[in-house]
Write an enzyme that holds these catalytic residues in place. Structure first.
Site, PDB file in Angstrom:
ATOM      1  N   ASP A  30       0.856  -1.194   0.000  1.00  0.00           N
ATOM      2  CA  ASP A  30       0.000   0.000   0.000  1.00  0.00           C
ATOM      3  C   ASP A  30       0.882   1.230   0.000  1.00  0.00           C
ATOM      4  O   ASP A  30       1.980   1.209   0.565  1.00  0.00           O
ATOM      5  CB  ASP A  30      -0.934  -0.007   1.225  1.00  0.00           C
ATOM      6  CG  ASP A  30      -2.164   0.841   1.001  1.00  0.00           C
ATOM      7  OD1 ASP A  30      -3.265   0.278   0.863  1.00  0.00           O
ATOM      8  OD2 ASP A  30      -2.018   2.088   0.920  1.00  0.00           O
ATOM      9  N   THR A 122     -13.367  -2.390  -8.790  1.00  0.00           N
ATOM     10  CA  THR A 122     -14.524  -2.269  -9.670  1.00  0.00           C
ATOM     11  C   THR A 122     -14.191  -1.223 -10.738  1.00  0.00           C
ATOM     12  O   THR A 122     -13.988  -0.050 -10.415  1.00  0.00           O
ATOM     13  CB  THR A 122     -15.760  -1.827  -8.859  1.00  0.00           C
ATOM     14  OG1 THR A 122     -15.970  -2.787  -7.824  1.00  0.00           O
ATOM     15  CG2 THR A 122     -16.996  -1.716  -9.744  1.00  0.00           C
ATOM     16  N   ARG A 154     -19.160  -8.147   0.982  1.00  0.00           N
ATOM     17  CA  ARG A 154     -19.847  -7.029   1.641  1.00  0.00           C
ATOM     18  C   ARG A 154     -19.109  -6.693   2.922  1.00  0.00           C
ATOM     19  O   ARG A 154     -18.751  -7.595   3.679  1.00  0.00           O
ATOM     20  CB  ARG A 154     -21.288  -7.421   2.007  1.00  0.00           C
ATOM     21  CG  ARG A 154     -22.193  -7.685   0.834  1.00  0.00           C
ATOM     22  CD  ARG A 154     -23.417  -8.455   1.285  1.00  0.00           C
ATOM     23  NE  ARG A 154     -23.026  -9.745   1.850  1.00  0.00           N
ATOM     24  CZ  ARG A 154     -23.864 -10.593   2.470  1.00  0.00           C
ATOM     25  NH1 ARG A 154     -25.131 -10.273   2.629  1.00  0.00           N
ATOM     26  NH2 ARG A 154     -23.433 -11.742   2.952  1.00  0.00           N
ATOM     27  N   GLY A 260     -26.349   3.640   0.641  1.00  0.00           N
ATOM     28  CA  GLY A 260     -25.145   4.473   0.731  1.00  0.00           C
ATOM     29  C   GLY A 260     -23.944   3.560   0.642  1.00  0.00           C
ATOM     30  O   GLY A 260     -24.031   2.467   0.083  1.00  0.00           O
ATOM     31  N   CYS A 263     -19.758   1.656  -2.362  1.00  0.00           N
ATOM     32  CA  CYS A 263     -19.918   1.017  -3.677  1.00  0.00           C
ATOM     33  C   CYS A 263     -21.149   1.481  -4.455  1.00  0.00           C
ATOM     34  O   CYS A 263     -21.017   2.029  -5.549  1.00  0.00           O
ATOM     35  CB  CYS A 263     -19.952  -0.501  -3.518  1.00  0.00           C
ATOM     36  SG  CYS A 263     -18.360  -1.170  -3.000  1.00  0.00           S
ATOM     37  N   LYS A 324     -23.862   1.085   7.172  1.00  0.00           N
ATOM     38  CA  LYS A 324     -24.563  -0.108   7.649  1.00  0.00           C
ATOM     39  C   LYS A 324     -23.839  -0.601   8.895  1.00  0.00           C
ATOM     40  O   LYS A 324     -22.741  -0.126   9.203  1.00  0.00           O
ATOM     41  CB  LYS A 324     -24.628  -1.178   6.571  1.00  0.00           C
ATOM     42  CG  LYS A 324     -23.294  -1.762   6.167  1.00  0.00           C
ATOM     43  CD  LYS A 324     -23.561  -2.944   5.266  1.00  0.00           C
ATOM     44  CE  LYS A 324     -22.290  -3.512   4.717  1.00  0.00           C
ATOM     45  NZ  LYS A 324     -22.496  -4.627   3.828  1.00  0.00           N
TER      46      LYS A 324
END
Ligand SMILES: NC(=O)c1ccc[n+]([C@@H]2O[C@H](COP(=O)([O-])OP(=O)(O)OC[C@H]3O[C@@H](n4cnc5c(N)ncnc54)[C@H](O)[C@@H]3O)[C@@H](O)[C@H]2O)c1
Length: 450
Positions: A30, A122, A154, A260, A263, A324
């Site tokens: 990273d 993505t 998820r 929200g 993604c 979430k």
């Protein structure tokens, strides 16, 4: 297999740790020095249940390591995954591919021997072609194949999702690359998940189509919820009723404050832009994006209405800030827009989230943070459940009633049943449940505290 994972974020760190757990040798790279320093000390920079144990075990057993030297890691790898961010580009909503292309250029300069380069980020259709072109430009003699392998995990259940996916999508026409990808995922494909091979472009589009469909499903039930409120029907029963039909399925049919997260908002928007550029607009998704944007402010209006038509000078307690439960991710969380709209309407905000407050502090200004749901309720004119953390599912309603300046609960996740809240003298409003709405009205009438 020797793997380099570029990007140690929500996807890269989970994927890297899981691949190590399968027995592969993984190096996570990273460019964020702070994140890397934490990881090297055994600290996990994000909140994801089970991730600390997985990282600790695999690091201790020598299969997982963290480094900033991309070239060194890539030159020793059979497979290089690109799992960097692809946020919305400021101004036009297209996916910002600069992180992917930077990584591709670095990979290109470092490749040695046959290497499979996999985009896990993505990315819009055609990105694989561009990654291939960049690598070839950097290293004209390199022996490599570029594969699309979109990720479907998820946050909050990422490890379970990664280890038990419904399917693994691999986009490539290169037979050598298929063999390598088959080997990487062999522990899963043996008895858990089918690998679905397709073309690179199809794989790229499949990820966007999947997210857009789910976003549309949520938006559909949210509109049905509004209709339920008007007509005195119950959206939860409607959702259950239609969800039992196998053609529809029960998941992603929970009415709430709008989708929200890191993604759906950016991916729906990027798909809309890609489709417009291709002169093949996806109008259903354009409408989905627009409905969802408006919904968050509509939720703030619901709070205003529950407070008797104005929140000016009132204190509103927000329970839950992350998009979430079981994540600390605040990217595009509905709480951000709801809090802004309530502040615009003159409210003071107190908020509490079980794990998201550190991230929230960086993104929300001018609010007070409480240390518990009860601290937030103390002196509040209404409390609003924005995220359905377990900690909010069995609140001591009697205690809340005593603490609050006016006893009003707006439950944007339908966690409670109206009767049980009303029983404690708390006015209650939820999403898409006409019966609780009328009970709420009668509570307002019988209460002169609002
Ligand atoms: N978060 C999810 O739930 C999820 C699920 C499926 C797919 N995705 C997709 O996966 C991708 C990554 O998402 P995320 O949530 O993990 O992002 P993230 O922001 O958490 O992590 C990305 C990481 O990449 C690092 N990075 C960027 N450029 C780099 C470079 N050139 N070299 C080394 N490191 C670099 C950043 O420092 C960061 O730590 C995105 O395309 C996203 O759409 C995310």
């Amino acid at each position: 297999m020797r793997i380099t994972m570029i990007g140690a974020g929500y996807v890269g760190l989970v994927s890297g740790a899981c691949f190590a757990d399968f027995g592969h040798q993984v190096c996570c790279v990273d460019r964020d020095a702070e994140k890397l320093a934490m990881l090297k000390l055994g600290k996990i920079p994000i909140y994801e249940p089970g991730l600390d144990d997985l990282v600790t075990t695999n690091t201790a057993q020598g299969r997982l390591r963290f480094d900033d030297n991309l070239a060194d890691a890539v030159s020793q790898s059979d497979v290089v995954f690109i799992a960097v961010g692809t946020p919305s580009r400021r101004g036009d909503g297209h996916a910002d591919l600069s992180f992917v292309y930077d990584a591709a250029a670095e990979v290109g300069r470092a490749l040695k021997g046959f290497t499979v380069v996999v985009t896990k980020s993505t990315v819009p259709v055609g990105t694989g072609d561009e990654v291939e072109r960049i690598i070839r430009e950097q290293n004209p003699t390199a022996d490599f194949a570029v594969v699309s392998n979109p990720e479907f995990l998820r946050e909050g259940s990422a490890i379970e999702d990664f280890k038990r996916p419904d399917r693994i999508i691999v986009g490539t026409d290169a037979e050598r690359a298929k063999a390598v990808m088959g080997e990487i995922y062999r522990p899963l494909s043996l008895n858990v998940a089918p690998i679905f091979y397709t073309s690179r472009r199809t794989a790229e589009l499949t990820k966007y189509a999947g997210n857009a469909f789910l976003a549309m499903k949520i938006t559909f039930i949210n509109e049905i919820a509004d209709l339920c409120e008007r007509l005195g029907a119950d959206v939860q029963d409607v959702a259950r009723g239609i969800g039992m039909d196998n053609r529809i399925g029960a998941k992603f049919l929970h009415a709430g404050p709008g989708y929200g997260g890191s993604c759906f908002p950016k991916d729906t928007l990027a798909l809309v832009k890609t489709a417009q550029d291709a002169a093949s607009p996806v109008r259903l998704i354009e409408t989905t994006v627009s409905i969802n944007d408006q919904r968050k402010r509509a939720m703030a209006r619901k709070v205003v209405e529950a407070c008797g038509g104005s929140v000016r000078g009132k204190t509103i307690g927000i329970l839950g800030l992350t998009f979430k439960p079981n994540t600390d991710d605040m990217r595009d969380a509905p709480s951000l827009a709801i809090i802004q709209a309530l502040q615009d309407a003159g409210a003071s905000i107190k908020a509490y989230d079980p794990v998201g407050m550190e991230q929230a502090r960086k993104m929300i200004e001018g609010i007070e943070f409480g240390e518990s749901a009860y601290a937030v309720a103390d002196g509040a004119h209404a409390i609003v459940i924005v995220t359905e953390w377990n900690a909010f599912r069995s609140l001591d309603l009697k205690r809340l009633r005593v603490l609050m300046a006016t006893p009003v609960m707006v439950d944007l996740r339908n966690v409670y049943r109206g009767e049980e809240v009303m029983k404690h003298g708390i006015a209650y409003s939820s999403v898409g449940r006409g019966d609780t709405r009328s009970m709420f009205d009668s509570a307002m009438l019988s209460s002169n505290r609002i």
